[in-house]
Design a protein around this motif. Structure first.
Motif: not given
Length: 64
Positions: A32-56
Motif C-alpha cells: 500500500a505504501t509503495f503504491r501510494a508513493v508511486f502514484w504521488a510521484v507519477k501524479n506530480t510529474v504528470v501535473d508538472s508536465r501538463a502545466s508546461a504543455l499548456s504554456g507551450e
C-alpha cells in the motif's frame, strides 16, 4: 515501460527505502505504501508536465 515510468519507479523505491530505514514501513503495509508513493510521484510529474504543455500550446496559438 517508457523511460519516465522507469525513473518514477526508481524514485518511489528510494522513498520507500527511506521509510523502511526509519521504521515507517513494514512488510504488512509495504504494498500500500509503495503504491501510494508511486502514484504521488507519477501524479506530480504528470501535473508538472501538463502545466508546461499548456504554456507551450498557448505560445503556439499566439504565433499562429
Amino acid at each position: 515501460m517508457n523511460a519516465d515510468d522507469e525513473m518514477i519507479l526508481k524514485i518511489a523505491k528510494e522513498v520507500v527505502i527511506k521509510f523502511i530505514e526509519l521504521g515507517r514501513v513494514s512488510p504488512t503495509n509495504f504494498e500500500a505504501t509503495f503504491r501510494a508513493v508511486f502514484w504521488a510521484v507519477k501524479n506530480t510529474v504528470v501535473d508538472s508536465r501538463a502545466s508546461a504543455l499548456s504554456g507551450e500550446l498557448l505560445a503556439l496559438s499566439d504565433e499562429a
